[in-house]
Design an enzyme around this catalytic site. Structure first.
Site, short mmCIF file in Angstrom:
data_model
loop_
_atom_site.label_atom_id
_atom_site.label_comp_id
_atom_site.label_asym_id
_atom_site.label_seq_id
_atom_site.Cartn_x
_atom_site.Cartn_y
_atom_site.Cartn_z
N GLU A 222 0.84 -1.20 0.00
CA GLU A 222 0.00 0.00 0.00
C GLU A 222 0.88 1.25 0.00
O GLU A 222 1.88 1.32 0.71
CB GLU A 222 -0.91 0.01 1.22
CG GLU A 222 -1.81 1.25 1.31
CD GLU A 222 -2.81 1.15 2.44
OE1 GLU A 222 -3.63 0.21 2.41
OE2 GLU A 222 -2.74 1.99 3.36
N HIS B 295 -8.10 2.95 -3.74
CA HIS B 295 -9.06 3.21 -2.67
C HIS B 295 -10.03 4.29 -3.15
O HIS B 295 -9.65 5.19 -3.90
CB HIS B 295 -8.35 3.73 -1.42
CG HIS B 295 -7.39 2.75 -0.81
ND1 HIS B 295 -7.10 2.75 0.54
CD2 HIS B 295 -6.66 1.74 -1.34
CE1 HIS B 295 -6.23 1.78 0.81
NE2 HIS B 295 -5.94 1.16 -0.33
N TRP C 246 -6.74 7.17 -0.89
CA TRP C 246 -7.58 8.23 -1.49
C TRP C 246 -7.83 9.29 -0.42
O TRP C 246 -8.32 8.98 0.66
CB TRP C 246 -8.89 7.60 -1.94
CG TRP C 246 -9.86 8.49 -2.66
CD1 TRP C 246 -10.87 9.23 -2.11
CD2 TRP C 246 -9.91 8.72 -4.06
NE1 TRP C 246 -11.55 9.90 -3.09
CE2 TRP C 246 -10.99 9.61 -4.31
CE3 TRP C 246 -9.18 8.27 -5.15
CZ2 TRP C 246 -11.33 10.04 -5.58
CZ3 TRP C 246 -9.52 8.70 -6.42
CH2 TRP C 246 -10.58 9.57 -6.63
#
Length: 566
Positions: A21, A81, A53
Site C-alpha cells: 500500500e 481506494h 484516497w
C-alpha cells in the site's frame, strides 16, 4: 487482473503472497520520487499494489496517476481506494470512469470519515452515507468490471462500539457485492484471530486480507495506535519503550514483529495473502520478505530497473535508505514518505469529542487558557498535538507557558541541544556511540494585530529565520532562497553519514499550512451552527497567522525564547 482472481489462486496453491500500500505524498517532488521508488519496489514482485484516497477526493489526481503509472510503466496490478464521504455522485462517477479508462480493475470501497467526528455533519450526497452505498452503486452501474474490496476492523470501528452490529455491517457489504475484506492495521494477533473466526461463524466466507504495518519509528508508532485506537500487547509496548531512542532497533523490532505475525497467521489460520502498508518506505518491506524467504535479492536488481520519467533526487543504489527515518511534516519534502498516511481508509482525527476534551471556548482568553493547560499537562491533546508534551520540552516548559500566556499559541517546539549522547534518556536517538544536535525552534499561532511587532522583533538578529503565513496565503519570510533547507535536528554516528531527521523548509511549511488551518475549521464544526464557540474558532482561523521561527546558534539555548518574550 482482478485481485479476487489472484487471491483465489494463491489460496488454492497455498502460496504465501503479499501486496503493498502507498499514499500520495503532499508535494510534487515527493510524488516524483515515489514513482521512482515504486520502480525499485516493483522488483519485489508484489501480487498487486494499492493507493489511498484523500478525504473528499483531495488526492484524486495523484491516486489515479500512481495507479496508472504502476500498471503502464511497471506492469503492476493496482487497486485504488475510493471513499464516498464528502463525495457527490458526480465526483464518484468521475473517479470510477477515470479508473476504468486507466485500466484499473480493483476498487477498495470505503466510507471515509466525516470531518473529525463532527456531531452536526451531514453527508454531501445522502445516497452515499456508508461504504455499502458505494458497493451497491458500483455493482449497479459497472456490473462485474470492478473487483471490490471493503474494510474490516478486527478491533471494531470507532464509530460503532457495538461489535456485533459492526460484524453485521461487514456481512451486509459482502452481500451487496464486495469480493474480499482488507483489514485495518493491528498488532495483537490474538484479537485478529478471534475476529476472523467470528467472521467465518456468521457466514463471511470471502478472502480476508490482514493489513500489516511495519513500525517505522517509535513516535510514529505511538501516533498511529493513538489515532486508530489500536490495542498493543503489554510486552510489545515494554519492548518498544526499552529501545525507543534507537530508531534502527525500533525498525528491526518492527520487521521481526511483522514476520512473526505473518508466519503465525499463515501456519495456524491458513491465511496466504498479506497487505503491507509500506508508508512509502522500502527497506523494512524488503527485509520482511527476505526473512520470510519469499523474495531473494536479484543480482544488479537496481541497475536493471526501468527508469522513471521524473527526476531522481538521490543515487538509486542508496535511495532505499535516504529517508528511512521520516519525521512527519518536519521531514524532507522531497521524500516519497512526506505527508500524512490515511490508515486503511479510516483516518481517526484528533478533534473528535471536542466538547469533552476542550469544553466550549467563547473568548480568546478561553483559548489561551486551553493552550496553557496543554503545556502544563492539565489536558493531554490539542487539534495540532495528539499526545502530551514530550519529555525533552521540560527544559523549556516555563518559557512555553509564558509564550502562550502572551497569546502566542504554540503547536510545536524543541530546545537547543549541543552534542548530547545518542543514549541520553531525554534527547538521545539513533544508534549507540553517537551524538545528537538540535537548533531551538518554535511554531505558533499569533493574531494579525501582533504579527508585525513580533516579526520586526525577531528580524533584528541574523541568527534567526522565520516563515509566516495566514489562511489567505499571505506569506512572509526573511529567507531569500525559496529552496533553502533548514536542518534543525541531526545526529553523528559511528560508520554512518550524518542523519538529518528534522528539516524545516518553505515547501513543507506551506504544505502543512493547509492542514494547520483546516484543523481550526474542523474544530469549529464540532459546535452547533451560530454558537459562540463556532464563531470564535472561525474568527481565529480567518485572522491568525502560523509562524515558524528557528534560531541557528544552538550554543545559546535561551536566546530564542528571550528574544520572542522581550
Amino acid at each position: 487482473m482482478k485481485v479476487i482472481d489472484k487471491l483465489n489462486k494463491v489460496n488454492s496453491n497455498r502460496d504465501l503472497s503479499y501486496s503493498f500500500e502507498y499514499f500520495p505524498p503532499k508535494t510534487d517532488l515527493g510524488f516524483g520520487n515515489l514513482i521512482d521508488r515504486l520502480g525499485r519496489m516493483a522488483h519485489l514482485e508484489p501480487n498487486f499494489i494499492s493507493c489511498t484516497w484523500g478525504t473528499g477526493g483531495s488526492s484524486q489526481k495523484y491516486s489515479l496517476e500512481l495507479c496508472s503509472t504502476a500498471q503502464r510503466q511497471y506492469g503492476l496490478d493496482t487497486m485504488m481506494h475510493l471513499t464516498c464521504t464528502n463525495m457527490g455522485k458526480d465526483k464518484i462517477d468521475s473517479a470510477l470512469k477515470a479508473a476504468q479508462e486507466a485500466g484499473i480493475r480493483n476498487i477498495l470501497a470505503l466510507r471515509g470519515d466525516p470531518p473529525r467526528g463532527h456531531e452536526y455533519w451531514t453527508p454531501t450526497d445522502t445516497d452515499f452515507s456508508h461504504a455499502i452505498d458505494l458497493v451497491r452503486y458500483i455493482r449497479q452501474w459497472y456490473g462485474d468490471y470492478f473487483c471490490i474490496g471493503v474494510a474490516g476492523y478486527p478491533e471494531g470501528h470507532i464509530d460503532c462500539p457495538n461489535q456485533d452490529q459492526e460484524m453485521n455491517y461487514l456481512k451486509a457489504k459482502i452481500e451487496a457485492g464486495a469480493d474480499f475484506v482488507m483489514t485495518q492495521l493491528f498488532y495483537d494477533t490474538d484479537i485478529f484471530i478471534n475476529w476472523l473466526h467470528t467472521c467465518r461463524e456468521i457466514g463471511i466466507q470471502v478472502p480476508i486480507i490482514p493489513g500489516i504495518m511495519p513500525i517505522p519509528t517509535y513516535q510514529s508508532f505511538r501516533r498511529m495506535i493513538h489515532l486508530c485506537n489500536i490495542k498493543v500487547p503489554k510486552k510489545m509496548m515494554m519492548d518498544l519503550d526499552a529501545i525507543k531512542s534507537d530508531d534502527e532497533k525500533v525498525k528491526e523490532y518492527g520487521v521481526q514483529l511483522a514476520v512473526s505475525m505473518i508466519q503465525r497467521l499463515y501456519k495456524e489460520e491458513g491465511i496466504c495473502h498479506f497487505h503491507i502498508s509500506t508508508l512509502n518506505l522500502e527497506r523494512s518491506t524488503r527485509l520482511i520478505l527476505e526473512a520470510l524467504q519469499i523474495h531473494k535479492p536479484k543480482e544488479k536488481e537496481y541497475s536493471n530497473r526501468i527508469l522513471s520519467p521524473w527526476t531522481v533526487v538521490h543515487d538509486p543504489t542508496r535511495a532505499e535508505l535516504w529517508d528511512e527515518f521520516p519525521n512527519g511534516r518536519y521531514g524532507d519534502s522531497r521524500s516519497p514518505a512526506y505527508g500524512e498516511h490515511t490508515f486503511s481508509g479510516s483516518q481517526i482525527l484528533p478533534t473528535s469529542q471536542a466538547i469533552s476534551k476542550w469544553g466550549q471556548p467563547e473568548s480568546i482568553q478561553d483559548l489561551t487558557e486551553l493552550f496553557v493547560k496543554y503545556i502544563k499537562g492539565e489536558i493531554h491533546s490539542l487539534p495540532w498535538c495528539e499526545e502530551s508534551l514530550q519529555t525533552e520540552s521540560e527544559t523549556i516548559r516555563q518559557r512555553l507557558i509564558e509564550m502562550n500566556q502572551r497569546g502566542y499559541w504554540t503547536v510545536s517546539s524543541q530546545p537547543a541541544v549541543n552534542g548530547v549522547s545518542s543514549e541520553d534518556p531525554i534527547y538521545g536517538w539513533g544508534p549507540k556511540g553517537g551524538y545528537v544536535y538540535q537548533k531551538a525552534f518554535i511554531e505558533f499561532f499569533v493574531s494579525d494585530q501582533h504579527i508585525d511587532s513580533i516579526l520586526n522583533r525577531i528580524s533584528k538578529d541574523k541568527s534567526i529565520s522565520y516563515y509566516a503565513i495566514n489562511q489567505k496565503d499571505d506569506f512572509r519570510t526573511n529567507i531569500s532562497d525559496p529552496d533553502a533547507q533548514n536542518t534543525v535536528t541531526w545526529g553523528v554516528f559511528p560508520c554512518k553519514e550524518i542523519i538529518q531527521s528534522t528539516i524545516i523548509e518553505r515547501l513543507s511549511f506551506q504544505a502543512w499550512k493547509d492542514e494547520a488551518f483546516e484543523l481550526w475549521t474542523e474544530w469549529e464544526e464540532e459546535y452547533p451552527t451560530h454558537s459562540k464557540s463556532q464563531k470564535l474558532l472561525k474568527e481565529v482561523k480567518e485572522t491568525y497567522w502560523l509562524v515558524n521561527v528557528v534560531h541557528h546558534d544552538f550554543h545559546k539555548p535561551d536566546f530564542l525564547f528571550n528574544l520572542i518574550l522581550s
